[in-house]
Motif scaffolding. Sequence first.
Motif, PDB file in Angstrom:
ATOM      1  N   ALA A 169      28.967  21.709  23.525  1.00 15.14           N
ATOM      2  CA  ALA A 169      29.102  20.580  24.452  1.00 15.14           C
ATOM      3  C   ALA A 169      29.692  21.032  25.785  1.00 15.14           C
ATOM      4  CB  ALA A 169      29.975  19.496  23.827  1.00 15.14           C
ATOM      5  N   ALA A 170      30.633  21.955  25.735  1.00 16.39           N
ATOM      6  CA  ALA A 170      31.257  22.435  26.973  1.00 16.39           C
ATOM      7  C   ALA A 170      30.272  23.204  27.847  1.00 16.39           C
ATOM      8  CB  ALA A 170      32.453  23.317  26.641  1.00 16.39           C
ATOM      9  N   HIS A 171      29.305  23.858  27.227  1.00 18.66           N
ATOM     10  CA  HIS A 171      28.343  24.664  27.982  1.00 18.66           C
ATOM     11  C   HIS A 171      27.023  23.945  28.246  1.00 18.66           C
ATOM     12  CE1 HIS A 171      30.859  28.170  28.014  1.00 18.66           C
ATOM     13  NE2 HIS A 171      30.999  28.131  26.702  1.00 18.66           N
ATOM     14  N   SER A 172      26.890  22.702  27.813  1.00 14.73           N
ATOM     15  CA  SER A 172      25.621  21.992  28.022  1.00 14.73           C
ATOM     16  C   SER A 172      25.600  21.349  29.408  1.00 14.73           C
ATOM     17  CB  SER A 172      25.420  20.927  26.947  1.00 14.73           C
ATOM     18  OG  SER A 172      26.359  19.900  27.087  1.00 14.73           O
ATOM     19  N   ARG A 173      24.394  21.174  29.911  1.00 13.09           N
ATOM     20  CA  ARG A 173      24.210  20.526  31.210  1.00 13.09           C
ATOM     21  C   ARG A 173      23.734  19.100  30.973  1.00 13.09           C
ATOM     22  NH1 ARG A 173      20.117  24.678  33.555  1.00 13.09           N
ATOM     23  NH2 ARG A 173      19.401  24.263  31.456  1.00 13.09           N
ATOM     24  N   ALA A 174      23.683  18.316  32.015  1.00 14.43           N
ATOM     25  CA  ALA A 174      23.294  16.907  31.906  1.00 14.43           C
ATOM     26  C   ALA A 174      21.856  16.733  31.450  1.00 14.43           C
ATOM     27  CB  ALA A 174      23.503  16.204  33.245  1.00 14.43           C
ATOM     28  N   VAL A 175      20.996  17.702  31.738  1.00 19.08           N
ATOM     29  CA  VAL A 175      19.574  17.564  31.387  1.00 19.08           C
ATOM     30  C   VAL A 175      19.243  18.154  30.021  1.00 19.08           C
ATOM     31  CG1 VAL A 175      18.798  17.477  33.783  1.00 19.08           C
ATOM     32  CG2 VAL A 175      19.015  19.692  32.624  1.00 19.08           C
ATOM     33  N   ASP A 176      20.216  18.773  29.370  1.00 22.59           N
ATOM     34  CA  ASP A 176      19.973  19.392  28.061  1.00 22.59           C
ATOM     35  C   ASP A 176      19.805  18.341  26.970  1.00 22.59           C
ATOM     36  OD1 ASP A 176      20.130  21.902  29.143  1.00 22.59           O
ATOM     37  OD2 ASP A 176      22.202  22.251  28.520  1.00 22.59           O
ATOM     38  N   SER A 177      19.068  18.746  25.940  1.00 22.67           N
ATOM     39  CA  SER A 177      18.908  17.886  24.769  1.00 22.67           C
ATOM     40  C   SER A 177      19.367  18.682  23.555  1.00 22.67           C
ATOM     41  CB  SER A 177      17.450  17.489  24.614  1.00 22.67           C
ATOM     42  OG  SER A 177      17.294  16.673  23.491  1.00 22.67           O
ATOM     43  N   PRO A 178      20.248  18.207  22.731  1.00 21.00           N
ATOM     44  CA  PRO A 178      20.919  16.912  22.756  1.00 21.00           C
ATOM     45  C   PRO A 178      21.952  16.845  23.881  1.00 21.00           C
ATOM     46  CG  PRO A 178      21.802  18.225  20.965  1.00 21.00           C
ATOM     47  CD  PRO A 178      20.676  19.009  21.569  1.00 21.00           C
ATOM     48  N   GLY A 179      22.275  15.649  24.255  1.00 20.99           N
ATOM     49  CA  GLY A 179      23.200  15.430  25.360  1.00 20.99           C
ATOM     50  C   GLY A 179      24.627  15.792  25.001  1.00 20.99           C
ATOM     51  N   ARG A 180      25.444  15.889  26.032  1.00 17.35           N
ATOM     52  CA  ARG A 180      26.853  16.245  25.848  1.00 17.35           C
ATOM     53  C   ARG A 180      27.591  15.222  24.986  1.00 17.35           C
ATOM     54  NH1 ARG A 180      29.546  17.955  31.068  1.00 17.35           N
ATOM     55  NH2 ARG A 180      28.640  19.924  30.466  1.00 17.35           N
TER      56      ARG A 180
END
Length: 92
Positions: A45-56
Motif C-alpha cells: 500500500a505504501a508503494h502503490s500509486r493512485a492508478v494501481d489496481s488494487p487501490g491503496r
Amino acid sequence: MIGGRVPRTGTEPVTARSAVRLRLLLSGIFLPLFAASCVLFGVWAAHSRAVDSPGRAVLVALAVVCGVLALAAALDLLVVMRRLRRERRPSR
C-alpha cells in the motif's frame, strides 16, 4: 481443582474438553502468516500509486484485517499457553 482442571461451573457435559493443542497449533501457524501478510499489504500500500489496481484503500484494509487476525491469534496463543501451564502445575 479436580485432576488438574477447573471444576465444572455450568451445565456443560462431564466429558466436554477443549481442543487446546489444536488451538496451539493453529495459532502458532497463523500468527506469523497473518503478521507477514499485514507487513506485506502495508508495504504494498505504501508503494502503490493512485492508478494501481488494487487501490491503496483496499490494500490498507487488507493490512488492517490481517493485523487484527494476527492480534487475535497472538491472544489465543497466550490464553492457550497459560491454560496449559496451569494444567501442568502440580495440584496442592
